[in-house]
Each structure stands twice: as structure tokens, then as C-alpha cells.
Enzyme design. Structure first.
Site, PDB file in Angstrom:
ATOM      1  N   ASP A 142     -33.932 -52.445  -3.211  1.00 40.59           N
ATOM      2  CA  ASP A 142     -33.748 -51.960  -1.840  1.00 40.59           C
ATOM      3  C   ASP A 142     -34.799 -52.590  -0.917  1.00 40.59           C
ATOM      4  OD1 ASP A 142     -33.464 -50.349   0.502  1.00 40.59           O
ATOM      5  OD2 ASP A 142     -32.552 -48.800  -0.737  1.00 40.59           O
ATOM      6  N   THR A 199     -29.262 -48.875   4.250  1.00 40.94           N
ATOM      7  CA  THR A 199     -29.029 -48.799   2.801  1.00 40.94           C
ATOM      8  C   THR A 199     -27.602 -48.416   2.403  1.00 40.94           C
ATOM      9  OG1 THR A 199     -31.325 -48.258   2.440  1.00 40.94           O
ATOM     10  CG2 THR A 199     -29.799 -47.636   0.681  1.00 40.94           C
ATOM     11  N   ASN A 242     -26.316 -44.537   7.850  1.00 43.96           N
ATOM     12  CA  ASN A 242     -26.807 -43.568   6.855  1.00 43.96           C
ATOM     13  C   ASN A 242     -26.456 -42.148   7.305  1.00 43.96           C
ATOM     14  OD1 ASN A 242     -27.941 -45.376   5.070  1.00 43.96           O
ATOM     15  ND2 ASN A 242     -30.039 -45.138   5.836  1.00 43.96           N
ATOM     16  N   LEU A 291     -26.862 -39.395   4.225  1.00 40.90           N
ATOM     17  CA  LEU A 291     -27.287 -39.767   2.863  1.00 40.90           C
ATOM     18  C   LEU A 291     -28.168 -38.694   2.255  1.00 40.90           C
ATOM     19  CD1 LEU A 291     -30.046 -42.556   2.755  1.00 40.90           C
ATOM     20  CD2 LEU A 291     -29.720 -41.004   4.655  1.00 40.90           C
ATOM     21  N   ASP A 314     -38.268 -51.021  -0.668  1.00 39.88           N
ATOM     22  CA  ASP A 314     -37.982 -50.319   0.583  1.00 39.88           C
ATOM     23  C   ASP A 314     -39.031 -49.237   0.881  1.00 39.88           C
ATOM     24  OD1 ASP A 314     -35.818 -49.666   2.723  1.00 39.88           O
ATOM     25  OD2 ASP A 314     -36.212 -47.741   1.779  1.00 39.88           O
ATOM     26  N   HIS A 356     -41.439 -49.253   4.123  1.00 39.63           N
ATOM     27  CA  HIS A 356     -41.476 -48.231   5.191  1.00 39.63           C
ATOM     28  C   HIS A 356     -42.884 -47.675   5.364  1.00 39.63           C
ATOM     29  CE1 HIS A 356     -37.300 -47.728   6.261  1.00 39.63           C
ATOM     30  NE2 HIS A 356     -36.937 -47.637   4.984  1.00 39.63           N
ATOM     31  N   HIS A 415     -30.962 -55.221   2.567  1.00 40.62           N
ATOM     32  CA  HIS A 415     -31.422 -55.585   3.914  1.00 40.62           C
ATOM     33  C   HIS A 415     -32.897 -55.957   3.816  1.00 40.62           C
ATOM     34  CE1 HIS A 415     -33.488 -51.793   3.697  1.00 40.62           C
ATOM     35  NE2 HIS A 415     -32.345 -51.223   3.372  1.00 40.62           N
ATOM     36  N   HIS A 457     -35.774 -50.814   9.328  1.00 40.72           N
ATOM     37  CA  HIS A 457     -34.634 -51.738   9.307  1.00 40.72           C
ATOM     38  C   HIS A 457     -33.454 -51.010   9.928  1.00 40.72           C
ATOM     39  CE1 HIS A 457     -33.154 -49.546   5.720  1.00 40.72           C
ATOM     40  NE2 HIS A 457     -34.446 -49.418   5.467  1.00 40.72           N
TER      41      HIS A 457
HETATM   42  P1  AMP Z   1     -32.959 -46.030   4.079  1.00 39.00           P
HETATM   43  O1  AMP Z   1     -34.196 -46.772   3.815  1.00 39.00           O
HETATM   44  O2  AMP Z   1     -33.158 -44.895   5.023  1.00 39.00           O
HETATM   45  O3  AMP Z   1     -31.810 -46.900   4.505  1.00 39.00           O
HETATM   46  O4  AMP Z   1     -32.504 -45.341   2.689  1.00 39.00           O
HETATM   47  C1  AMP Z   1     -33.110 -45.623   1.473  1.00 39.00           C
HETATM   48  C2  AMP Z   1     -33.071 -44.426   0.584  1.00 39.00           C
HETATM   49  O5  AMP Z   1     -31.736 -44.178   0.102  1.00 39.00           O
HETATM   50  C3  AMP Z   1     -33.875 -44.660  -0.670  1.00 39.00           C
HETATM   51  O6  AMP Z   1     -35.198 -44.213  -0.532  1.00 39.00           O
HETATM   52  C4  AMP Z   1     -33.144 -43.859  -1.731  1.00 39.00           C
HETATM   53  O7  AMP Z   1     -33.878 -42.751  -2.165  1.00 39.00           O
HETATM   54  C5  AMP Z   1     -31.867 -43.394  -1.055  1.00 39.00           C
HETATM   55  N1  AMP Z   1     -30.722 -43.626  -1.952  1.00 39.00           N
HETATM   56  C6  AMP Z   1     -30.351 -44.775  -2.542  1.00 39.00           C
HETATM   57  N2  AMP Z   1     -29.262 -44.603  -3.322  1.00 39.00           N
HETATM   58  C7  AMP Z   1     -28.926 -43.300  -3.229  1.00 39.00           C
HETATM   59  C8  AMP Z   1     -27.876 -42.500  -3.791  1.00 39.00           C
HETATM   60  N3  AMP Z   1     -26.961 -43.024  -4.604  1.00 39.00           N
HETATM   61  N4  AMP Z   1     -27.851 -41.198  -3.455  1.00 39.00           N
HETATM   62  C9  AMP Z   1     -28.762 -40.678  -2.609  1.00 39.00           C
HETATM   63  N5  AMP Z   1     -29.772 -41.364  -2.042  1.00 39.00           N
HETATM   64  C10 AMP Z   1     -29.854 -42.664  -2.342  1.00 39.00           C
HETATM   65 ZN    ZN Z   2     -32.124 -50.015   1.822  1.00 45.00          ZN
HETATM   66 ZN    ZN Z   3     -35.223 -48.219   4.063  1.00 41.75          ZN
END
Ligand code: AMP
Ligand code: ZN
Ligand code: ZN
Length: 400
Positions: free
Chosen positions: A32, A67, A88, A101, A191, A195, A239, A338
Site C-alpha cells: 500500500d 486505497t 474510500n 472503508l 502507506d 502518512h 498509489h 494521497h
Molecule cells: P487509505 O490510506 O486511507 O487510502 O487507506 C488505507 C487503509 O485501508 C490501510 O491502513 C488499511 O488498514 C485499510 N485496508 C486495506 N485493506 C482493507 C480491507 N480489506 N478491509 C478494511 N480495511 C482495509
Molecule cells: Zn493505499
Molecule cells: Zn493511505
């Protein structure tokens, strides 16, 4: 006539085995937030070996560079606007619910996940598939899951990063008739560090270098399998990551009165859902001329972003410049973010692949779009792709 039929069968078999890598296995790993230049500036001896023995490229994410939208694009070959995970976090006006998410109910609602993810495309054509966490794979989509899958929420932390490597090896060690030909693995780093500390911080460097060591172990263990020469390994991500600073911040409350909108889903891009149709113009007009952001009405988003037609789209879409934040309060802690323009340099993603289907020592000059991963995986697995926004031609030069 019989001889002709025999020849025809022979030709069909030849074409099929040329088109198909059925006897090969593909492991695709998503790191990630794997910004493309981490692999050039940080110390990643294993990924350097991958480049020397395989291929090296830069991949462009889809918009928005987030993500969930991008992992599901990698899986389906559809842009977020087309597969439905448009951000998200977004508002579903029809149902009156917010998809997020972070919300275990809406995140697991398969009706939001359109298209045909590779784990189902392949499974329906007789190819076993496995995920060791991948966005969407723990969601019941069209009543199904990959042949083997795990629940992110309950299993990912417990399993840890080393455990995921063990699990990938376990899956590849299953008896031949049970063994998946596609294994997809996901890691939350770099990731998280990106952050928390910013893309150029030593902690992010450390996260990338740790992952490189982990993947080196994975590849060494793959080499011990009796069919090691049949395994492709792809390492990429969803990304990039840009440096942010709470000082580079545009305050929503300074530019928009709250009564103009019902919802403001603010995870880049910001999706604003007007409280009444007449406020769409008010919101749009108020945002024109504000420095460091761009705002469009849905349906008027520039073509190159490929965004704005989905039924759950906000009435107005706001995109801050790379490195800027648009929110009601700046996060004091975040040093990286991002979601920005997917064509910006900082949002590009590293890509390495090695194995029997990939060229040796080849560096692709032009970046390719991440919608092409789905047709590439279909090709590697020898299955027919469902309709998608990608093109195998765009990545065919990576193949032997
Ligand atoms: P973001 O950086 O906000 O785009 O999202 C990244 C976060 O998505 C990561 O820290 C993960 O913990 C979360 N993530 C990735 N895959 C999953 C999944 N299958 N279910 C829930 N959360 C997820
Ligand atoms: Zn990501
Ligand atoms: Zn992220």
C-alpha cells in the site's frame, strides 16, 4: 476430413497453450502506498534483483489515488467511476447510508462492488484463486469469494507480515489439484509510515526496506518449491504518497456554509452532496477562485480524470492541489497523503515483476495505467477477461 479435424484440434490446443499460462502460477503483492521512486531512492536489493532478472516499470493509479478505489481497480480493470468504489468514503443518497472503508457493514456490502474481480473471473473458468487480504476479496460479491480468502478485519493483524508470507507459501504448497494459480497478497505498509512521517522520512525508508527483506524471503521460499520455475512474482501498489503539512490547508468552513450541503465526504477528492438542488450552483460558485483547490460539478469533471458519472457521485467534487488539504480541521499528525490527481508524479506507483512470463532486464519507458493489471492477470492465467477499461497491449511489452 478427419485429418483436417485433427489438425484443427492441434491448432486450437497450440493457440490455447500459447495464450494461457495455465501451468504457471502468479503471485501479486500490493504494498500500500508504494510510491514509484521509493524503489530508486531507498535501499531495496531484492527489488533491484527483480528489475535485473525481470521487468521494471512505473504504474499510474486511477483517480482517485486512494486505497479502496485502486485495489478494486487492480482486481477488476475498471476505473473507480465504473466499478462503484468511487472513494474510500461516499454517500449513497438512494439508501441514505455512507459507504466507508472504516464501516464494517457498508464495506462488506457486495452491491457496491461492481465488475468482475479477477478472483471470480478465473474461478469461473476453472482456475483456483487465493487472496491473503485484498480489498473486496473479503466481501461477498455476486454470492462468491475467491477459492481461498481471509477476512481483513479479524485476521490481518493477528497474522502479521511474516504470517502472510507463510500463508502464501502454504497456499502454493497445497497438492496440485487444490493449489491456487493466482495468489494476491496485501501489506498496509509503506502507506502507514508514509502518512505518519511523510514519504521522505527515515521511518518510511525503513518500512520500505523491511518489506524488501520480507519479499526476498518470500522469493527464496518460492525457489524451494519443485515448480519454482513456473512462478511469476509481481510487486506493485495502489498509489503513491505526497508530503503534506497542516499549514497547507484550505478550511471548508471558511468557504462553504454548512446548510448548503447534507454530506461532505472528505477523503480526497471531497464529495459534496448539496442539501437542495439550488445549492449546487452556490457551492460550485463559492469554490471557484479559491486558491489550491479545483472544484467541478459532477458531469463536468475533466475527461482525463475519468470521474463524475457514477450514481453515488457528489454533486460537487473538490480536489486540492498535490500536497494541500481541504478539510474542516487539519490533521496535525499527518505528514503524507494521497487521493490527489492520479497523473501527478508523487502518486505514481512502483512495479516490478519476475518469472517465466516476464522479460529479463527490461525497463518500460512509458508508465502504464493500473486498469491494465486485470487483463495482464487474465493473460497470465489463460482466462478470458470480462469487459474492462484496460488493455493487454499497453503491457504486452513486459511479456516474453
Ligand atoms: P487509505 O490510506 O486511507 O487510502 O487507506 C488505507 C487503509 O485501508 C490501510 O491502513 C488499511 O488498514 C485499510 N485496508 C486495506 N485493506 C482493507 C480491507 N480489506 N478491509 C478494511 N480495511 C482495509
Ligand atoms: Zn493505499
Ligand atoms: Zn493511505
Amino acid at each position: 476430413m478427419r485429418r483436417f479435424s485433427f489438425l484443427l484440434v492441434l491448432m486450437l490446443v497450440a493457440v490455447q497453450s500459447w495464450a494461457a499460462g495455465r501451468d504457471t502460477y502468479t503471485v501479486i503483492i500490493s504494498l500500500d502506498g508504494l510510491r514509484w521512486d521509493y524503489l530508486d531512492t531507498y535501499d531495496v536489493p531484492f527489488m533491484d534483483i527483480m528489475a535485473r532478472q525481470g521487468v521494471k516499470a512505473v504504474m499510474q493509479p486511477s483517480f482517485p489515488s486512494k486505497t479502496f478505489p485502486n485495489h478494486y481497480t487492480l482486481a477488476t480493470g475498471l476505473t473507480p467511476d465504473h466499478h462503484g468504489i468511487i472513494a474510500n468514503i461516499f454517500w449513497d443518497r438512494e439508501k441514505g447510508v455512507e459507504y466507508s472503508l472504516k464501516d464494517k457493514v457498508t464495506r462488506a456490502d457486495g452491491s457496491y462492488y461492481g465488475g468482475d474481480p479477477i478472483w471470480l473471473t478465473a474461478k469461473h473458468q476453472g482456475v483456483k484463486t487465493a487472496t491473503v487480504f485484498w480489498v473486496g476479496s473479503d466481501v461477498t460479491i455476486n454470492d462468491e469469494h475467491p477459492t481461498y480468502w481471509l477476512d481483513y478485519q479479524t485476521e490481518s493483524e493477528k497474522m502479521g507480515f511474516e504470517g502472510r508470507i507463510d500463508e502464501i507459501i502454504r497456499l502454493l504448497s497445497l497438492p496440485e489439484e487444490e493449489r491456487p494459480h493466482l495468489v494476491m497478497g496485501y501489506f498496509e505498509e509503506p502507506d502507514r509510515s508514509g502518512h505518519n512521517y511523510g514519504p521522505l522520512n527515515s521511518m518510511t525508508r525503513r518500512a520500505v526496506e523491511n518489506l524488501d527483506r520480507l519479499l526476498s524471503k518470500l522469493w527464496s521460499r518460492i525457489q524451494l518449491l519443485p515448480f519454482a520455475d513456473k512462478v511469476n512474482l509481481i510487486v506493485t501498489g495502489d498509489h503513491g504518497m505526497a508530503s503534506v503539512d497542516p499549514k497547507r490547508f484550505v478550511d471548508i468552513d471558511d468557504v462553504l456554509p454548512k446548510r448548503w450541503y447534507d454530506r461532505c465526504c472528505n477523503d480526497y477528492p471531497t464529495l459534496i452532496y448539496a442539501s437542495a438542488p439550488q445549492y449546487i450552483d452556490s457551492i460550485y460558485n463559492a469554490l471557484q477562485g479559491v486558491d489550491h483547490i479545483r472544484a467541478w460539478k459532477k458531469g463536468e469533471v475533466p475527461d482525463y480524470l475519468g470521474y463524475g458519472t457514477n450514481k453515488n457521485m457528489g454533486d460537487v467534487i473538490v480536489l486540492p492541489d498535490v500536497g494541500w488539504l481541504f478539510a474542516d480541521k487539519p490533521s496535525k499528525k499527518q505528514r503524507g497523503s494521497h487521493g490527489f490527481d492520479h497523473t501527478a508524479a508523487d502518486m505514481q506507483v512502483g512495479f516490478r515483476a519476475v518469472g517465466p512470463d516476464f522479460k529479463v532486464g527490461y525497463e518500460k519507458q512509458d508508465r502504464f495505467r493500473n486498469v491494465c493489471i486485470y487483463p495482464l492477470l487474465c493473460h497470465l492465467l489463460g482466462v478470458s477477461p470480462s469487459p474492462n477499461d484496460g488493455s493487454l497491449d499497453e503491457v504486452a511489452d513486459l511479456l516474453r
